[in-house]
Design a protein around this motif. Structure first.
Motif, PDB file in Angstrom:
ATOM      1  N   PRO A   1       0.834  -1.204   0.000  1.00  0.00           N
ATOM      2  CA  PRO A   1       0.000   0.000   0.000  1.00  0.00           C
ATOM      3  C   PRO A   1       0.871   1.258   0.000  1.00  0.00           C
ATOM      4  O   PRO A   1       1.881   1.316   0.708  1.00  0.00           O
ATOM      5  CB  PRO A   1      -0.788  -0.098   1.317  1.00  0.00           C
ATOM      6  N   CYS A   2       0.474   2.249  -0.804  1.00  0.00           N
ATOM      7  CA  CYS A   2       1.174   3.536  -0.831  1.00  0.00           C
ATOM      8  C   CYS A   2       1.012   4.226   0.523  1.00  0.00           C
ATOM      9  O   CYS A   2      -0.080   4.284   1.066  1.00  0.00           O
ATOM     10  CB  CYS A   2       0.577   4.395  -1.946  1.00  0.00           C
ATOM     11  N   ARG A   3       2.098   4.765   1.052  1.00  0.00           N
ATOM     12  CA  ARG A   3       2.017   5.380   2.391  1.00  0.00           C
ATOM     13  C   ARG A   3       1.222   6.687   2.379  1.00  0.00           C
ATOM     14  O   ARG A   3       0.722   7.130   3.399  1.00  0.00           O
ATOM     15  CB  ARG A   3       3.421   5.619   2.943  1.00  0.00           C
ATOM     16  N   LEU A   4       1.093   7.310   1.183  1.00  0.00           N
ATOM     17  CA  LEU A   4       0.336   8.563   1.106  1.00  0.00           C
ATOM     18  C   LEU A   4      -1.157   8.325   0.878  1.00  0.00           C
ATOM     19  O   LEU A   4      -1.993   8.959   1.519  1.00  0.00           O
ATOM     20  CB  LEU A   4       0.880   9.441  -0.029  1.00  0.00           C
ATOM     21  N   CYS A   5      -1.482   7.413  -0.048  1.00  0.00           N
ATOM     22  CA  CYS A   5      -2.890   7.313  -0.453  1.00  0.00           C
ATOM     23  C   CYS A   5      -3.506   5.939  -0.224  1.00  0.00           C
ATOM     24  O   CYS A   5      -4.728   5.805  -0.316  1.00  0.00           O
ATOM     25  CB  CYS A   5      -3.034   7.699  -1.926  1.00  0.00           C
ATOM     26  N   GLY A   6      -2.715   4.908   0.020  1.00  0.00           N
ATOM     27  CA  GLY A   6      -3.272   3.575   0.245  1.00  0.00           C
ATOM     28  C   GLY A   6      -3.462   2.756  -1.015  1.00  0.00           C
ATOM     29  O   GLY A   6      -3.907   1.602  -0.942  1.00  0.00           O
ATOM     30  N   ASN A   7      -3.145   3.325  -2.198  1.00  0.00           N
ATOM     31  CA  ASN A   7      -3.186   2.568  -3.449  1.00  0.00           C
ATOM     32  C   ASN A   7      -2.161   1.429  -3.390  1.00  0.00           C
ATOM     33  O   ASN A   7      -1.172   1.511  -2.676  1.00  0.00           O
ATOM     34  CB  ASN A   7      -2.845   3.523  -4.595  1.00  0.00           C
ATOM     35  N   LEU A   8      -2.417   0.355  -4.141  1.00  0.00           N
ATOM     36  CA  LEU A   8      -1.456  -0.743  -4.200  1.00  0.00           C
ATOM     37  C   LEU A   8      -0.524  -0.542  -5.384  1.00  0.00           C
ATOM     38  O   LEU A   8      -0.969  -0.336  -6.509  1.00  0.00           O
ATOM     39  CB  LEU A   8      -2.186  -2.085  -4.340  1.00  0.00           C
TER      40      LEU A   8
ATOM     41  N   PRO B   1       6.075   6.295  -2.445  1.00  0.00           N
ATOM     42  CA  PRO B   1       4.706   6.567  -2.884  1.00  0.00           C
ATOM     43  C   PRO B   1       4.410   5.997  -4.277  1.00  0.00           C
ATOM     44  O   PRO B   1       5.321   5.803  -5.079  1.00  0.00           O
ATOM     45  CB  PRO B   1       4.635   8.091  -2.896  1.00  0.00           C
ATOM     46  N   CYS B   2       3.118   5.764  -4.523  1.00  0.00           N
ATOM     47  CA  CYS B   2       2.705   5.051  -5.727  1.00  0.00           C
ATOM     48  C   CYS B   2       2.878   5.900  -6.989  1.00  0.00           C
ATOM     49  O   CYS B   2       3.180   7.092  -6.925  1.00  0.00           O
ATOM     50  CB  CYS B   2       1.243   4.619  -5.593  1.00  0.00           C
ATOM     51  N   SER B   3       2.663   5.255  -8.153  1.00  0.00           N
ATOM     52  CA  SER B   3       2.910   5.946  -9.424  1.00  0.00           C
ATOM     53  C   SER B   3       1.895   7.059  -9.672  1.00  0.00           C
ATOM     54  O   SER B   3       2.181   7.985 -10.442  1.00  0.00           O
ATOM     55  CB  SER B   3       2.926   4.947 -10.583  1.00  0.00           C
ATOM     56  N   ILE B   4       0.729   7.018  -9.037  1.00  0.00           N
ATOM     57  CA  ILE B   4      -0.227   8.130  -9.183  1.00  0.00           C
ATOM     58  C   ILE B   4       0.234   9.315  -8.329  1.00  0.00           C
ATOM     59  O   ILE B   4       0.283  10.452  -8.793  1.00  0.00           O
ATOM     60  CB  ILE B   4      -1.653   7.687  -8.799  1.00  0.00           C
ATOM     61  N   CYS B   5       0.609   9.048  -7.076  1.00  0.00           N
ATOM     62  CA  CYS B   5       1.049  10.127  -6.178  1.00  0.00           C
ATOM     63  C   CYS B   5       2.297  10.832  -6.701  1.00  0.00           C
ATOM     64  O   CYS B   5       2.490  12.019  -6.420  1.00  0.00           O
ATOM     65  CB  CYS B   5       1.322   9.564  -4.780  1.00  0.00           C
ATOM     66  N   THR B   6       3.153  10.106  -7.434  1.00  0.00           N
ATOM     67  CA  THR B   6       4.412  10.704  -7.894  1.00  0.00           C
ATOM     68  C   THR B   6       4.327  11.222  -9.324  1.00  0.00           C
ATOM     69  O   THR B   6       5.315  11.732  -9.848  1.00  0.00           O
ATOM     70  CB  THR B   6       5.569   9.680  -7.806  1.00  0.00           C
TER      71      THR B   6
HETATM   72 ZN   LIG Z   1      -0.267   6.948  -3.604  1.00  0.00          ZN
END
Ligand SMILES: [Zn+2]
Length: 196
Positions: free
Chosen positions: A55-62, A67-72
């Motif tokens: 899980p992404c530490r910012l948004c919880g996405n897998l 952080p995940c590819s959406i957050c970055t």
């Molecule tokens: Zn994220």
């Protein structure tokens, strides 16, 4: 039937969503009959995903990145955060390609019946992100269920004092849908959400 390995394989497959004993037996047979082409690639994909995806530490996405590819993604608008119940909802919105902001995955909804309270939801990273500033709008894209509505009300009360604009996705007549097949609740919501 053919040893404990096969029984175990069928038992594990049968626990997957959309699978029952019958479809699990068919899937197991397909895998067993094509070990090189199907079973070994699947086994290594499972092991690799289990190792890499978190899980992404910012948004919880897998994602395999944190952080995940959406957050970055520098092209995404960080001033709009869409709150969803689960990663499946995030995937649905991404498939539709209708949203260019970032997400927050709650990991559930408040539920008095199931005993799920605010402390059971993934809220801390969301509150931290809002307190850092830079977020203008939070869109609540939760299900049109009692628990979804309860959660949306609770979040609205909690987030508005932080100075953020809280909106909710509309409910109503589905695209391509006929009015006379809708349930009363959907019809009433559609009428309330009417606009010029
Ligand atoms: Zn994220």
């Amino acid at each position: 039937m053919g040893g404990p390995e096969i029984d175990r394989l069928i038992g594990l497959l049968a626990k997957l969503p959309g699978m029952g004993p019958r479809s699990a037996r068919r899937a197991a047979l397909k895998l067993l009959q094509q070990p090189e082409a199907r079973m070994l690639p699947l086994a290594s994909a499972l092991a690799e995903a289990a190792r890499a995806v978190r899980p992404c530490r910012l948004c919880g996405n897998l994602d395999s990145r944190d952080p995940c590819s959406i957050c970055t993604d520098p092209r995404r608008d960080r001033s709009v955060v869409c709150v969803v119940e689960g990663v499946g909802d995030l995937w649905a919105l991404e498939r539709a390609a209708v949203f260019n902001g970032v997400y927050h995955v709650l990991g559930g909804t408040l539920s008095a019946l199931s005993g799920i309270g605010p402390e059971d939801l993934n809220l801390v990273p969301l509150l931290a992100r809002l307190s850092e500033g830079g977020v203008a709008e939070v869109i609540l894209a939760l299900g049109a269920t009692v628990d979804g509505a309860t959660t949306a009300h609770w979040l609205t009360d909690r987030l508005r004092p932080l100075g953020v604009n809280v909106t909710r996705v509309a409910q109503g007549v589905p695209i391509g849908g006929a009015l006379d097949v809708l349930d009363d609740g959907t019809l009433a919501a559609a009428l309330r959400a009417r606009r010029a």
